[in-house]
Structures are given as structure tokens and as C-alpha cells.
Design a protein around this motif. Sequence first.
Motif, PDB file in Angstrom:
ATOM      1  N   ARG A  58       0.826  -1.205   0.000  1.00 37.82           N
ATOM      2  CA  ARG A  58       0.000   0.000   0.000  1.00 37.82           C
ATOM      3  C   ARG A  58       0.868   1.267   0.000  1.00 37.82           C
ATOM      4  NH1 ARG A  58      -3.235   2.656   4.025  1.00 37.82           N
ATOM      5  NH2 ARG A  58      -2.448   1.315   5.674  1.00 37.82           N
ATOM      6  N   TRP A  59       2.127   1.134   0.509  1.00 38.56           N
ATOM      7  CA  TRP A  59       2.989   2.314   0.591  1.00 38.56           C
ATOM      8  C   TRP A  59       3.928   2.449  -0.605  1.00 38.56           C
ATOM      9  CZ3 TRP A  59       1.960   6.234   3.506  1.00 38.56           C
ATOM     10  CH2 TRP A  59       1.165   6.035   4.637  1.00 38.56           C
ATOM     11  N   CYS A  60       4.673   1.352  -0.893  1.00 37.23           N
ATOM     12  CA  CYS A  60       5.741   1.512  -1.898  1.00 37.23           C
ATOM     13  C   CYS A  60       5.387   0.865  -3.231  1.00 37.23           C
ATOM     14  CB  CYS A  60       7.057   0.949  -1.374  1.00 37.23           C
ATOM     15  SG  CYS A  60       7.116  -0.837  -1.363  1.00 37.23           S
ATOM     16  N   VAL A  68       1.196  -4.203   3.768  1.00 39.04           N
ATOM     17  CA  VAL A  68       2.401  -3.361   3.731  1.00 39.04           C
ATOM     18  C   VAL A  68       3.624  -4.271   3.739  1.00 39.04           C
ATOM     19  CG1 VAL A  68       3.701  -1.583   4.948  1.00 39.04           C
ATOM     20  CG2 VAL A  68       1.213  -1.498   4.921  1.00 39.04           C
ATOM     21  N   CYS A  69       4.632  -3.953   2.913  1.00 36.88           N
ATOM     22  CA  CYS A  69       5.801  -4.833   2.784  1.00 36.88           C
ATOM     23  C   CYS A  69       6.724  -4.695   3.987  1.00 36.88           C
ATOM     24  CB  CYS A  69       6.561  -4.518   1.497  1.00 36.88           C
ATOM     25  SG  CYS A  69       7.559  -3.014   1.597  1.00 36.88           S
ATOM     26  N   ALA A  70       7.705  -5.613   4.083  1.00 36.25           N
ATOM     27  CA  ALA A  70       8.593  -5.646   5.250  1.00 36.25           C
ATOM     28  C   ALA A  70       9.427  -4.367   5.349  1.00 36.25           C
ATOM     29  CB  ALA A  70       9.511  -6.865   5.156  1.00 36.25           C
ATOM     30  N   LEU A  71       9.892  -3.832   4.208  1.00 40.36           N
ATOM     31  CA  LEU A  71      10.731  -2.625   4.245  1.00 40.36           C
ATOM     32  C   LEU A  71       9.930  -1.422   4.725  1.00 40.36           C
ATOM     33  CD1 LEU A  71      12.836  -3.018   0.977  1.00 40.36           C
ATOM     34  CD2 LEU A  71      13.696  -2.949   3.320  1.00 40.36           C
ATOM     35  N   CYS A  72       8.713  -1.270   4.231  1.00 43.68           N
ATOM     36  CA  CYS A  72       7.888  -0.128   4.647  1.00 43.68           C
ATOM     37  C   CYS A  72       7.465  -0.256   6.112  1.00 43.68           C
ATOM     38  CB  CYS A  72       6.654  -0.010   3.751  1.00 43.68           C
ATOM     39  SG  CYS A  72       7.019   0.624   2.106  1.00 43.68           S
ATOM     40  N   SER A  73       7.399  -1.519   6.605  1.00 49.16           N
ATOM     41  CA  SER A  73       7.000  -1.726   7.999  1.00 49.16           C
ATOM     42  C   SER A  73       8.162  -1.515   8.960  1.00 49.16           C
ATOM     43  CB  SER A  73       6.476  -3.157   8.192  1.00 49.16           C
ATOM     44  OG  SER A  73       5.515  -3.473   7.239  1.00 49.16           O
ATOM     45  N   ASP A  74       9.395  -1.464   8.446  1.00 48.50           N
ATOM     46  CA  ASP A  74      10.593  -1.382   9.288  1.00 48.50           C
ATOM     47  C   ASP A  74      10.756   0.045   9.822  1.00 48.50           C
ATOM     48  OD1 ASP A  74      13.075  -1.335  10.443  1.00 48.50           O
ATOM     49  OD2 ASP A  74      14.086  -2.367   8.789  1.00 48.50           O
ATOM     50  N   THR A  75      10.507   0.222  11.111  1.00 48.03           N
ATOM     51  CA  THR A  75      10.531   1.580  11.687  1.00 48.03           C
ATOM     52  C   THR A  75      11.954   2.105  11.868  1.00 48.03           C
ATOM     53  OG1 THR A  75      10.390   0.600  13.875  1.00 48.03           O
ATOM     54  CG2 THR A  75       8.331   1.350  12.882  1.00 48.03           C
ATOM     55  N   HIS A  76      12.974   1.236  11.658  1.00 45.44           N
ATOM     56  CA  HIS A  76      14.358   1.694  11.795  1.00 45.44           C
ATOM     57  C   HIS A  76      14.863   2.416  10.555  1.00 45.44           C
ATOM     58  CE1 HIS A  76      14.184  -1.479  14.914  1.00 45.44           C
ATOM     59  NE2 HIS A  76      14.892  -0.582  15.575  1.00 45.44           N
ATOM     60  N   HIS A  87      11.511  -1.551 -10.723  1.00 46.39           N
ATOM     61  CA  HIS A  87      10.938  -2.869 -10.461  1.00 46.39           C
ATOM     62  C   HIS A  87      11.275  -3.370  -9.057  1.00 46.39           C
ATOM     63  CE1 HIS A  87       9.896  -3.124 -14.642  1.00 46.39           C
ATOM     64  NE2 HIS A  87      11.148  -2.986 -15.030  1.00 46.39           N
ATOM     65  N   PRO A  88      10.505  -4.312  -8.529  1.00 50.09           N
ATOM     66  CA  PRO A  88      10.845  -4.910  -7.233  1.00 50.09           C
ATOM     67  C   PRO A  88      12.285  -5.465  -7.198  1.00 50.09           C
ATOM     68  CG  PRO A  88       8.626  -5.557  -7.847  1.00 50.09           C
ATOM     69  CD  PRO A  88       9.197  -4.813  -9.017  1.00 50.09           C
ATOM     70  N   VAL A  89      12.778  -6.015  -8.323  1.00 44.83           N
ATOM     71  CA  VAL A  89      14.127  -6.581  -8.325  1.00 44.83           C
ATOM     72  C   VAL A  89      15.181  -5.490  -8.076  1.00 44.83           C
ATOM     73  CG1 VAL A  89      14.471  -6.379 -10.825  1.00 44.83           C
ATOM     74  CG2 VAL A  89      15.660  -8.168  -9.560  1.00 44.83           C
ATOM     75  N   ASP A  90      14.869  -4.241  -8.445  1.00 47.03           N
ATOM     76  CA  ASP A  90      15.805  -3.141  -8.199  1.00 47.03           C
ATOM     77  C   ASP A  90      15.927  -2.849  -6.711  1.00 47.03           C
ATOM     78  OD1 ASP A  90      16.089  -2.887 -10.943  1.00 47.03           O
ATOM     79  OD2 ASP A  90      14.496  -1.392 -11.092  1.00 47.03           O
ATOM     80  N   VAL A  91      14.822  -3.024  -5.978  1.00 45.08           N
ATOM     81  CA  VAL A  91      14.884  -2.873  -4.527  1.00 45.08           C
ATOM     82  C   VAL A  91      15.860  -3.908  -3.951  1.00 45.08           C
ATOM     83  CG1 VAL A  91      13.581  -3.031  -2.372  1.00 45.08           C
ATOM     84  CG2 VAL A  91      12.535  -1.968  -4.377  1.00 45.08           C
ATOM     85  N   TYR A 104      11.376   3.175  -0.277  1.00 50.62           N
ATOM     86  CA  TYR A 104      11.342   3.019  -1.726  1.00 50.62           C
ATOM     87  C   TYR A 104       9.960   3.336  -2.270  1.00 50.62           C
ATOM     88  CZ  TYR A 104      15.674   0.315  -1.330  1.00 50.62           C
ATOM     89  OH  TYR A 104      16.954  -0.077  -1.078  1.00 50.62           O
ATOM     90  N   PHE A 105       9.909   3.624  -3.571  1.00 52.18           N
ATOM     91  CA  PHE A 105       8.653   3.542  -4.302  1.00 52.18           C
ATOM     92  C   PHE A 105       8.937   2.820  -5.619  1.00 52.18           C
ATOM     93  CE2 PHE A 105       5.312   4.613  -7.193  1.00 52.18           C
ATOM     94  CZ  PHE A 105       4.190   4.420  -6.400  1.00 52.18           C
TER      95      PHE A 105
END
Lengths: 202, 202
Positions: A58-60, A68-76, A87-91, A104-105
Motif C-alpha cells: 500500500r505504501w511503496c 504493507v511490505c517488510a521494508l515499509c514496515s521497518d521503523t528503523h 521494479h521490485p528486483v531493483d529494490v 522506496y517507491f
Amino acid sequence: MAQQDAFSRLIEALKVLPNVGPKTAQRMAYQLLQNNRDGALFLQQALADALSAVQHCRWCNTLCEGEVCALCSDTHRRSDVLMIVHHPVDVASMEAAHCHDGLYFVLMGMVNPTQGMDLKNIAIAPLVERLKHSHINEIIIATNFTAEGDATAYVLHQLLKDLPYKITRLARGMPLGGELEYVDAGTLAQAVYERRHLNQDN
Amino acid sequence: MAQQDAFSRLIEALKVLPNVGPKTAQRMAYQLLQNNRDGALFLQQALADALSAVQHCRWCNTLCEGEVCALCSDTHRRSDVLMIVHHPVDVASMEAAHCHDGLYFVLMGMVNPTQGMDLKNIAIAPLVERLKHSHINEIIIATNFTAEGDATAYVLHQLLKDLPYKITRLARGMPLGGELEYVDAGTLAQAVYERRHLNQDN
């Protein structure tokens, strides 16, 4: 007759896989149905599960299970720097380089400059929505250095340039380990044009 | 017996050529002496001519015939920008990229950081001499982005940083046509660290 149709349809369907042509698809179909019906069932269920579970974050906008993906959920991670990729592979590539601890987006595509800079291939509306609900200072445009990547970067810059963000793009130049003798002329020219000052004060 | 010795010496001598081992050298020696004595004579004379004619350019230290090379003799080139490279072949690469219309200095080697940053492999004295007789504003350090190239750049910067020159180095980053998915992690990280501002005023 119905059996025949289903078999032909399976061959057609296998051709959606990358680099699978008619011959390979036919071999795969025979292999699955004659010798590995368990494998075929497993593949069928994995496809069904993935299709129902994997959706866009929903975010990226990347592919993930859950809302929500793990990276967007990571508050650190830093929430003031947003990196835009194709693309997702670029992340995954960027995470492997350990050089970006912001968010990321994912555009899920690129602008094709030979087709009139059409924006329908990139997720502009979700990006605008994403920016509305954020405290971002810097947007890093991390598109490829290809014609499509440059066109995408141009479109994004036009879209974002009047908004109060610092907009940056990845540096162009010599790759790590690059030797002048073996680097292509275009890259070499870019490395000269964007050369760095080693003594800023002079 | 003397013949045998000369033949062996020729095989040994051919092994000075890059990528020529004992077997190849032996095949070359037989080929030349049995079937192509004219070719052997031509090679012998070309070597003799080159050894007597080709020397170092008095200005840029590259290999050339005559006292000053064609590039240094070209009065249309900018004399206020000096690009320092490792080898004559790097000058050729740079000229092919059409991105530098200043002059060059060729170090004829690189500093080896595993051998105590020894300067004996690069032409420091001719460089100092070159700088004495010039009106240079900018020195572009165009060494490779390898361990040896970085060590050479460091040594040059230490040597030159207190002199009244603007010192620059080639940009590091994504190569032309580079895609995030396929570029190595080190290059990707460098491209992020040295990212460019697209809107300088924000």
C-alpha cells in the motif's frame, strides 16, 4: 476431444514463461502430465496461492504478501528519503548494496520514449498518493541509465520539480574496478563531464 | 650447434610477447624460419626501426616518434587543462570518447599499493618538470578505478594539492546503459553516495 483441448491450452499457457517457446512448452507439458503429475499439482497450487496472496504494498507499490511490505514496515529505516525504482528486483539490488536506508517507491515499469512518453506504464497515481502522506525531504530517482530509464527520470523530474523536495539522481561515471582502456566511450565521456573536485577550496 | 642456439634464443625471445607461452613460441619460430623468412625479416626491421624511432614525448611522456607527440604539437587544444593517465592506450581511449580537448600526461605505470606506494613505477620527475613549464589551471586525474589506480590518484593528489591547480578526478557511478539489476553492488553504492542534485536551488 476435451482432453486434447486442455493439453493444447496448457502448452499455450506455458509459453507465458520467459524464454519458453512452442517446442519447450510442448516438452514441459508432456513431462508434467506423463511423469510428474505431483509437480504439476504443486505448481498449480503455488500459482493459485501466489495470485491470491501477493499484491502491491500500500505504501511503496512493490509486490508483497499482506497490506504493507517488510521494508515499509521497518521503523528503523529513514522516512525522509524516498528512492524511486523501476521494479521490485531493483529494490533487492539496492538492498544488497547496503547504501540506502530510506524507503522506496516501485514504479512497476518504465516510460517508453519511442511511444510518446506514455505514463500509463508507471504507477504515477500511487506515487502521488504516497507523497501526500509522508514527511519526505529527498527523492532519489534511481532509474536505469537506458533510454527508458532516462525518459522515466525526465518525466518524474517534471512531475516533482516544483514540489518542496530535494531531487537527486544516481551518479553516472566509471564503474568500480573500471579501467579506461576497457570502458565504453560514452561512459568515459560522462565520467569526464561529471568529474569531481578533489580540492573544493581551490 | 650455433644454429640450434639461435633457434632456442628466438623461441625464448618470442615469449616476451603477451600471451605467448613455450608451445606457441616454438610454433611461431618454426613458422617464421620455415615458411615466412620475409615476414621474419620484416618483423626484425620493424622492431629495429621502432626501437630507434619511438621514444617518450618531451611534454606528455607518451610514446611517439620525434621529440614532441602529435597531440602536444596541436595548437588547437586547450593548454590550461592537463589530464593525467596511466598508459598511452588510455590517451587513445579518451580521444575516442571525444570529451577532452586539453593536453595529457602519461605516467607510464601505476602505484602498487601492496608494495608500499612505491613511486618508482610512475613518471613523477617528468611530471614535475612538465608542470614547471606550463599555464595549467585544472589537472584531471584520470587513473583507473582499481586499487592501483586509486593509489596512484592518492599519491598524485598528495603531491599536487598544495599547488595552485584545480584538481579533479573522473566521476564514479553507473555506466552508460547501466541497469540497477545488473550493476555490481559497489558501483551501485557509489552511484548513490555521489548522486547528483537535479534541482540545485532546493
